[in-house]
Design an enzyme around this catalytic site. Structure first.
Site, PDB file in Angstrom:
ATOM      1  CB  CYS A  22      54.825  14.621   5.373  1.00  0.00           C
ATOM      2  SG  CYS A  22      55.883  13.561   6.368  1.00  0.00           S
TER       3      CYS A  22
HETATM    4  N1  NAD Z   1      60.414  13.239   8.250  1.00  0.00           N
HETATM    5  C1  NAD Z   1      59.215  13.350   8.743  1.00  0.00           C
HETATM    6  O1  NAD Z   1      58.854  14.358   9.324  1.00  0.00           O
HETATM    7  C2  NAD Z   1      58.212  12.207   8.645  1.00  0.00           C
HETATM    8  C3  NAD Z   1      57.071  12.262   9.458  1.00  0.00           C
HETATM    9  C4  NAD Z   1      56.156  11.241   9.411  1.00  0.00           C
HETATM   10  C5  NAD Z   1      56.347  10.199   8.513  1.00  0.00           C
HETATM   11  N2  NAD Z   1      57.443  10.161   7.699  1.00  0.00           N
HETATM   12  C6  NAD Z   1      57.575   9.019   6.792  1.00  0.00           C
HETATM   13  O2  NAD Z   1      58.530   8.114   7.343  1.00  0.00           O
HETATM   14  C7  NAD Z   1      59.283   7.502   6.306  1.00  0.00           C
HETATM   15  C8  NAD Z   1      60.751   7.764   6.523  1.00  0.00           C
HETATM   16  O3  NAD Z   1      60.995   9.160   6.433  1.00  0.00           O
HETATM   17  P1  NAD Z   1      62.273   9.860   7.020  1.00  0.00           P
HETATM   18  O4  NAD Z   1      61.956  11.304   7.041  1.00  0.00           O
HETATM   19  O5  NAD Z   1      62.723   9.188   8.249  1.00  0.00           O
HETATM   20  O6  NAD Z   1      63.310   9.561   5.852  1.00  0.00           O
HETATM   21  P2  NAD Z   1      64.902   9.769   5.925  1.00  0.00           P
HETATM   22  O7  NAD Z   1      65.342   9.953   4.525  1.00  0.00           O
HETATM   23  O8  NAD Z   1      65.241  10.782   6.954  1.00  0.00           O
HETATM   24  O9  NAD Z   1      65.429   8.368   6.456  1.00  0.00           O
HETATM   25  C9  NAD Z   1      65.272   7.187   5.759  1.00  0.00           C
HETATM   26  C10 NAD Z   1      66.515   6.343   5.992  1.00  0.00           C
HETATM   27  O10 NAD Z   1      66.295   5.092   5.340  1.00  0.00           O
HETATM   28  C11 NAD Z   1      67.516   4.688   4.748  1.00  0.00           C
HETATM   29  N3  NAD Z   1      67.202   3.691   3.727  1.00  0.00           N
HETATM   30  C12 NAD Z   1      66.740   3.871   2.470  1.00  0.00           C
HETATM   31  N4  NAD Z   1      66.545   2.690   1.876  1.00  0.00           N
HETATM   32  C13 NAD Z   1      66.910   1.732   2.771  1.00  0.00           C
HETATM   33  C14 NAD Z   1      66.926   0.329   2.736  1.00  0.00           C
HETATM   34  N5  NAD Z   1      66.508  -0.359   1.679  1.00  0.00           N
HETATM   35  N6  NAD Z   1      67.381  -0.321   3.824  1.00  0.00           N
HETATM   36  C15 NAD Z   1      67.804   0.351   4.916  1.00  0.00           C
HETATM   37  N7  NAD Z   1      67.784   1.689   5.008  1.00  0.00           N
HETATM   38  C16 NAD Z   1      67.339   2.375   3.943  1.00  0.00           C
HETATM   39  C17 NAD Z   1      68.132   5.959   4.256  1.00  0.00           C
HETATM   40  O11 NAD Z   1      69.527   5.829   4.064  1.00  0.00           O
HETATM   41  C18 NAD Z   1      67.777   6.935   5.388  1.00  0.00           C
HETATM   42  O12 NAD Z   1      68.783   6.996   6.377  1.00  0.00           O
HETATM   43  C19 NAD Z   1      58.731   8.071   5.005  1.00  0.00           C
HETATM   44  O13 NAD Z   1      57.727   7.220   4.530  1.00  0.00           O
HETATM   45  C20 NAD Z   1      58.120   9.380   5.430  1.00  0.00           C
HETATM   46  O14 NAD Z   1      57.080   9.792   4.580  1.00  0.00           O
HETATM   47  C21 NAD Z   1      58.378  11.140   7.776  1.00  0.00           C
END
Ligand code: NAD
Length: 445
Positions: A284
């Site tokens: 983030c």
């Molecule tokens: N990790 C954090 O602390 C956090 C906090 C707030 C917001 N976010 C935001 O949330 C979003 C997701 O982050 P995250 O940390 O969960 O990511 P992550 O990498 O942990 O998980 C994302 C998942 O999406 C899957 N994926 C990718 N492309 C795909 C597709 N086309 N179809 C289906 N699945 C798909 C991946 O395989 C993965 O399992 C991002 O935009 C991030 O900035 C993350």
């Protein structure tokens, strides 16, 4: 979609969906089952819904269907129970979206090589939703992104077939604020901001979250909801940039920056402490502000605070290398040929996530300068490093004594710092983890 009964035929699609949500008969989809999507899917399933999770990662899907969690904050026991009861399903097949009344998109939003937003994951997920879009469906984007993504990028994809937003289907943005490893605040008790394309979109999106989350805050547009998240993360990035600069300044003036911040934090109003560190990490804070500055630039506006904070924070790993040089100097050693141990490769304490971790940058920079590098992290068994796989060394007296310098990069609770002090020859402490003054051994950020 199931055929409406005679009694529901006169009601709007929003009313029908709201009623299905109230009765728990709605089926819910979540795309992307990572740090954000999996906790959400589990919460919704625990609220009594049947939840269909879709992810392109076969390994993750297999683990979930075996009842195993791969996210530290989600207990395996919860996943196992929900899978056994048939309330949580995982698949790589997007056709399960056809039977879903709602879909939350929680896919990654990284930066491209040019450090511009890479929304290709959002587009890929939305294309799948588009294939299975049906009347009455609610789609909510949760991935962090630039203001305008929901209205400018997603909306045209779903209105192509003559569907009208707010009437035939519903579209909203709701920023995810999860803080991995935070024992006090998790998906359920972090207030959820929601902005729909139309008031009906906001209403049904709020309705969905209200089924499980403690507090939902509606805002008037998707752009406001998108901007909320970017403000929150930019606020952190800029304030961390400020204290990092203060730390460099204090070092020149021989003032202990940690003592300064600790004393300033006693002010009961108008001050919030931020702490310096070895650089920004995670999915983030190092990334999201650049989604905003990119969009600002496209509107002819230069986001100077964001760029400046990025510059200061981006320099911190290089500064840590200078401190390693200083620490080794205490024993008349050079970086080249010295053995250096990095304590903690996760980007923050007590989690197992190494994405964008400054520790990796520090390790790479030390390796380039000829140091023999290893790491110790009880949360991260192995990492990809220098074209191979490196395993964590154990946290023992014998292993720490092998190194000329130990760099405290992440202050995991699992590290006993009085022992680190006892066992190490020299230390660079980037987290104020070693208490007291030990000028002959410890160099502090
Ligand atoms: N990790 C954090 O602390 C956090 C906090 C707030 C917001 N976010 C935001 O949330 C979003 C997701 O982050 P995250 O940390 O969960 O990511 P992550 O990498 O942990 O998980 C994302 C998942 O999406 C899957 N994926 C990718 N492309 C795909 C597709 N086309 N179809 C289906 N699945 C798909 C991946 O395989 C993965 O399992 C991002 O935009 C991030 O900035 C993350």
């Amino acid at each position: 979609m199931t055929k409406p009964s005679k009694s529901t035929r006169q009601r709007s699609a929003a009313d029908v969906l709201a009623s299905r949500l109230d009765k728990r008969t709605a089926r819910l989809g979540v795309i992307g089952l990572g740090y954000v999507g999996l906790p959400l899917a589990v919460e919704l399933a625990q609220a009594g819904f049947e939840v269909f999770g879709v992810d392109i990662d076969e390994h993750r899907v297999r683990q979930l269907n075996q009842g195993k969690s791969y996210i530290q904050d989600v207990p395996t026991a919860d996943v196992k129970k929900l899978v056994r009861e048939g309330r949580l399903h995982a698949s790589t097949d997007f056709s399960s979206l056809r039977k879903c009344d709602t879909v939350n998109i929680c896919v990654p939003t990284p930066l491209s090589k040019q450090r511009d937003p890479d929304v290709s994951f959002i587009v890929a997920a939305a294309e799948q939703v588009q294939k299975h879009l049906h009347k009455g469906m609610l789609i909510i984007l949760e991935s962090t992104t630039y203001p305008g993504t929901t209205d400018e990028l997603l909306l045209p994809m779903f209105t192509k077939d003559g569907y009208e937003v707010g009437k035939d289907f519903f579209l909203a943005f709701s920023p995810e604020r999860v803080d991995p490893g935070n024992p006090q605040f998790q998906t359920r008790n972090i207030p959820k901001v929601v902005g729909g394309v139309t008031p009906a979109c906001t209403r049904v999106a709020v309705k969905l979250y209200e089924q499980r989350l403690d507090k939902v805050i509606p805002v008037t547009s998707t752009q406001v909801a998108e901007m909320v998240k970017l403000l929150e993360n930019t606020f952190r990035s800029v304030n961390i940039g400020l204290v990092n600069e203060l730390a460099l300044m204090c070092a020149r003036m021989k003032i202990d920056v940690w003592e300064v911040i600790g004393a300033a934090a006693t002010k009961p109003f108008g001050f919030m402490p931020f702490y310096p560190g070895p650089g920004l990490g995670g999915h983030c804070i190092p990334i999201d502000p650049f989604y905003l500055s990119w969009k600002a630039r496209a509107s002819g506006f230069e986001a100077r605070f964001i760029e400046l904070a990025g510059h200061v924070n981006g320099h911190m790993p290089e500064h840590v290398i200078e401190l390693v040089g200083e620490a080794l100097n205490l024993r008349s050693k050079a970086i080249r040929g010295s053995r250096v141990l990095v304590l903690g490769v996760a980007y923050k304490a007590d989690i197992d996530d190494v994405r964008e971790s400054p520790s990796l940058d520090i390790m790479e920079k030390l390796r380039e300068r000829g140091a023999k590098i290893e790491y110790c992290d009880p949360h991260v068994a192995s990492i990809k490093f220098a074209g191979g796989v490196m395993k964590s060394v154990p946290f023992t007296a014998a292993s720490l004594k092998r190194f000329d310098c130990v760099v405290v990069a992440t202050a995991h609770k699992a590290f006993h710092f009085p022992s680190v002090l006892r066992w190490s020859k020299t230390i660079v402490d980037t987290r104020n983890a070693i208490k007291g003054r030990h000028a002959n051994k410890v160099v502090k950020l």
